[in-house]
Write a protein that holds these residues in place. Structure first.
Motif, mmCIF file in Angstrom:
data_model
loop_
_atom_site.group_PDB
_atom_site.id
_atom_site.type_symbol
_atom_site.label_atom_id
_atom_site.label_comp_id
_atom_site.label_asym_id
_atom_site.label_seq_id
_atom_site.Cartn_x
_atom_site.Cartn_y
_atom_site.Cartn_z
ATOM 1 N N ASP A 1 0.443 -0.764 -0.420
ATOM 2 C CA ASP A 1 -0.110 -0.412 0.200
ATOM 3 C C ASP A 1 0.798 1.344 0.220
ATOM 4 N N GLU A 2 1.405 1.101 0.815
ATOM 5 C CA GLU A 2 2.561 2.477 1.619
ATOM 6 C C GLU A 2 3.797 2.909 -0.572
ATOM 7 N N LEU A 3 4.092 1.945 -0.978
ATOM 8 C CA LEU A 3 4.952 1.733 -2.290
ATOM 9 C C LEU A 3 3.753 2.288 -3.078
ATOM 10 N N GLY A 4 2.975 2.037 -3.399
ATOM 11 C CA GLY A 4 2.090 2.503 -4.171
ATOM 12 C C GLY A 4 1.465 3.535 -4.184
ATOM 13 N N LYS A 5 2.262 3.916 -3.456
ATOM 14 C CA LYS A 5 1.561 6.229 -2.968
ATOM 15 C C LYS A 5 2.609 6.812 -3.417
ATOM 16 N N SER A 6 3.543 6.467 -4.213
ATOM 17 C CA SER A 6 5.011 6.697 -4.607
ATOM 18 C C SER A 6 4.887 6.156 -5.804
ATOM 19 N N LEU A 7 4.355 5.123 -6.632
ATOM 20 C CA LEU A 7 4.400 5.497 -7.779
ATOM 21 C C LEU A 7 3.249 6.305 -8.743
ATOM 22 N N SER A 8 3.317 6.609 -9.855
ATOM 23 C CA SER A 8 2.789 7.619 -10.542
ATOM 24 C C SER A 8 1.384 6.815 -10.775
ATOM 25 N N CYS A 9 1.094 6.052 -10.212
ATOM 26 C CA CYS A 9 -0.045 5.245 -10.642
ATOM 27 C C CYS A 9 -0.593 4.303 -8.867
ATOM 28 N N VAL A 10 -1.806 4.947 -8.623
ATOM 29 C CA VAL A 10 -2.429 4.138 -7.416
ATOM 30 C C VAL A 10 -2.551 2.697 -8.430
ATOM 31 N N PRO A 11 -1.739 1.948 -7.521
ATOM 32 C CA PRO A 11 -2.449 0.020 -7.779
ATOM 33 C C PRO A 11 -4.069 -0.222 -7.018
ATOM 34 N N VAL A 12 -5.233 -0.498 -7.338
ATOM 35 C CA VAL A 12 -6.047 -1.462 -6.972
ATOM 36 C C VAL A 12 -5.646 -2.298 -5.889
ATOM 37 N N ALA A 13 -6.154 -1.987 -4.683
ATOM 38 C CA ALA A 13 -6.110 -2.832 -3.762
ATOM 39 C C ALA A 13 -6.550 -4.338 -3.800
ATOM 40 N N ASP A 14 -5.525 -4.742 -3.260
ATOM 41 C CA ASP A 14 -5.684 -6.440 -3.218
ATOM 42 C C ASP A 14 -6.521 -6.920 -2.409
ATOM 43 N N MET A 15 -7.682 -7.919 -3.940
ATOM 44 C CA MET A 15 -8.918 -8.012 -3.051
ATOM 45 C C MET A 15 -9.312 -9.296 -3.262
ATOM 46 N N GLY A 16 -7.682 -10.176 -3.096
ATOM 47 C CA GLY A 16 -7.803 -11.308 -3.060
ATOM 48 C C GLY A 16 -8.418 -12.185 -4.266
ATOM 49 N N SER A 17 -8.369 -11.402 -5.305
ATOM 50 C CA SER A 17 -7.914 -12.167 -6.488
ATOM 51 C C SER A 17 -7.643 -11.756 -8.054
ATOM 52 N N ASN A 18 -7.032 -10.208 -7.522
ATOM 53 C CA ASN A 18 -6.332 -9.308 -8.550
ATOM 54 C C ASN A 18 -4.874 -10.310 -8.746
ATOM 55 N N ASP A 19 -3.828 -9.738 -9.959
ATOM 56 C CA ASP A 19 -3.068 -10.537 -10.026
ATOM 57 C C ASP A 19 -1.851 -9.882 -9.552
ATOM 58 N N ALA A 20 -1.471 -8.912 -10.622
ATOM 59 C CA ALA A 20 -0.516 -7.635 -10.527
ATOM 60 C C ALA A 20 -1.337 -6.611 -11.185
ATOM 61 N N ALA A 21 0.165 -5.392 -10.677
ATOM 62 C CA ALA A 21 -0.791 -4.468 -11.506
ATOM 63 C C ALA A 21 0.734 -3.098 -12.389
ATOM 64 N N VAL A 22 0.705 -2.604 -13.304
ATOM 65 C CA VAL A 22 1.374 -1.714 -13.501
ATOM 66 C C VAL A 22 1.520 -0.715 -13.302
ATOM 67 N N CYS A 23 1.939 0.522 -13.553
ATOM 68 C CA CYS A 23 1.496 1.838 -14.184
ATOM 69 C C CYS A 23 2.234 2.119 -15.450
ATOM 70 N N LYS A 24 1.045 2.105 -16.461
ATOM 71 C CA LYS A 24 1.206 2.363 -17.268
ATOM 72 C C LYS A 24 1.699 3.247 -18.329
ATOM 73 N N PRO A 25 2.583 4.445 -17.856
ATOM 74 C CA PRO A 25 2.931 5.680 -18.318
ATOM 75 C C PRO A 25 4.827 5.284 -17.575
ATOM 76 N N ASP A 26 4.404 4.350 -16.745
ATOM 77 C CA ASP A 26 5.789 4.263 -15.858
ATOM 78 C C ASP A 26 6.600 3.172 -16.180
ATOM 79 N N SER A 27 6.825 3.981 -17.577
ATOM 80 C CA SER A 27 8.493 2.849 -18.317
ATOM 81 C C SER A 27 9.843 3.493 -18.167
ATOM 82 N N GLN A 28 9.740 4.060 -17.085
ATOM 83 C CA GLN A 28 11.220 3.849 -16.460
ATOM 84 C C GLN A 28 11.436 3.582 -15.522
ATOM 85 N N LYS A 29 10.001 3.348 -14.294
ATOM 86 C CA LYS A 29 10.289 2.866 -13.553
ATOM 87 C C LYS A 29 10.264 1.213 -13.546
ATOM 88 N N ARG A 30 9.610 0.971 -14.705
ATOM 89 C CA ARG A 30 8.996 -0.496 -14.436
ATOM 90 C C ARG A 30 8.156 -1.683 -13.364
#
Length: 208
Positions: free
Chosen positions: A91-120
Motif C-alpha cells: 500500500d505504501e509503495l503504491g503511493k510513490s508510483l505514478s499511479c495508485v494500484p488497486v488494493a489487493d482484493m484476493g482475486s487480482n494478480d498484478a498491476a503496473v502503472c501504464k506511463p511508468d516506462s522508467q521504473k517498470r
C-alpha cells in the motif's frame, strides 16, 4: 536512524530468490514466444492467420501490421525487466508510483502503472502466487506477466476490455474485433497459447 527493510516474501510458498529466478525464466520464455509470433507473422502469414483470427476476431493486413509493430516493443519491455522490477504489492509503495494500484482484493494478480516506462515496476498480489507457472488452458504466471507488460504505453498501451483465457475470450473477439486488438488478455493469449512447453505430469507447472 533505524532503516526498516521489509523482508516479507513476495509469495508465501517460495523464497524471494526462488520467485525472482522463476520470473526471469518466464520472462525469457515470453521473449522467445514473441520471437516465434513475429517470425510467423512475417514469413508464414497464411498459416498464422488462423491464430490471429482466433484471438482478435479478424486477420486483415491492418491487424498483421499492428502486431508486427507492437510485438517488438513488447519484447523490448520484457527484456528490460530485472528481478528488482518485480515486487510484492504494498500500500505504501503504491503511493510513490505514478499511479495508485488497486488494493489487493484476493482475486487480482498484478498491476503496473501504464506511463511508468522508467521504473517498470510490476506489483504482484497474493492471488498471483496461487497460479501455475504455465498452463495451456487457464490463467498462469506467464500470461499475467505478458498481460501486464502489454499495458505499458510504449508497448501496446493495452486496456482491460475483457478478461479470459479460453473459449470465452475467443467468442468475445468475434463480436468485438476492434476492441480485441487492444485487449491485454487477447494479446497475452495470442502469444502464450503455447505448444510444446515443458510441463510437469499434471500439465500445470513448468519444470525448472
Amino acid at each position: 536512524m533505524t532503516v526498516f527493510i521489509n523482508t516479507t516474501p513476495i509469495c508465501p510458498n517460495m523464497t524471494n530468490a526462488q520467485f525472482r529466478k522463476l520470473m526471469m525464466r518466464l520472462r525469457d520464455i515470453a521473449v522467445k514466444m514473441i520471437d516465434d509470433r513475429i517470425i510467423a507473422l512475417a514469413t508464414v502469414w497464411v498459416r498464422e492467420k488462423e491464430r490471429v483470427q482466433t484471438w482478435f476476431g479478424k486477420s486483415d493486413e491492418g491487424t498483421r501490421k499492428t502486431l508486427l509493430e507492437g510485438l517488438p516493443r513488447l519484447q523490448s519491455v520484457l527484456r528490460e525487466l530485472t528481478p528488482e522490477n518485480m515486487i510484492r504489492y504494498d500500500d505504501e509503495l503504491g503511493k510513490s508510483l505514478s499511479c495508485v494500484p488497486v488494493a489487493d482484493m484476493g482475486s487480482n494478480d498484478a498491476a503496473v502503472c501504464k506511463p511508468d516506462s522508467q521504473k517498470r515496476i510490476i506489483q504482484f498480489y497474493s492471488h498471483f502466487c496461487t497460479l501455475p507457472s504455465a498452463d495451456l488452458h487457464t490463467n498462469c504466471k506467464l500470461k499475467v506477466l505478458l498481460h501486464e507488460c502489454t499495458h505499458y504505453v510504449d508497448a501496446f498501451d493495452s486496456l482491460d476490455n475483457a478478461y479470459g483465457w479460453a473459449s470465452g475470450l475467443k467468442y468475445w473477439a468475434r463480436a468485438h474485433s476492434e476492441e480485441s486488438l487492444n485487449n491485454a488478455d487477447s494479446i497475452a493469449c495470442y502469444i502464450a497459447h503455447f505448444e510444446g512447453l515443458d510441463l510437469d505430469p499434471d500439465g500445470r507447472l513448468w519444470k525448472s
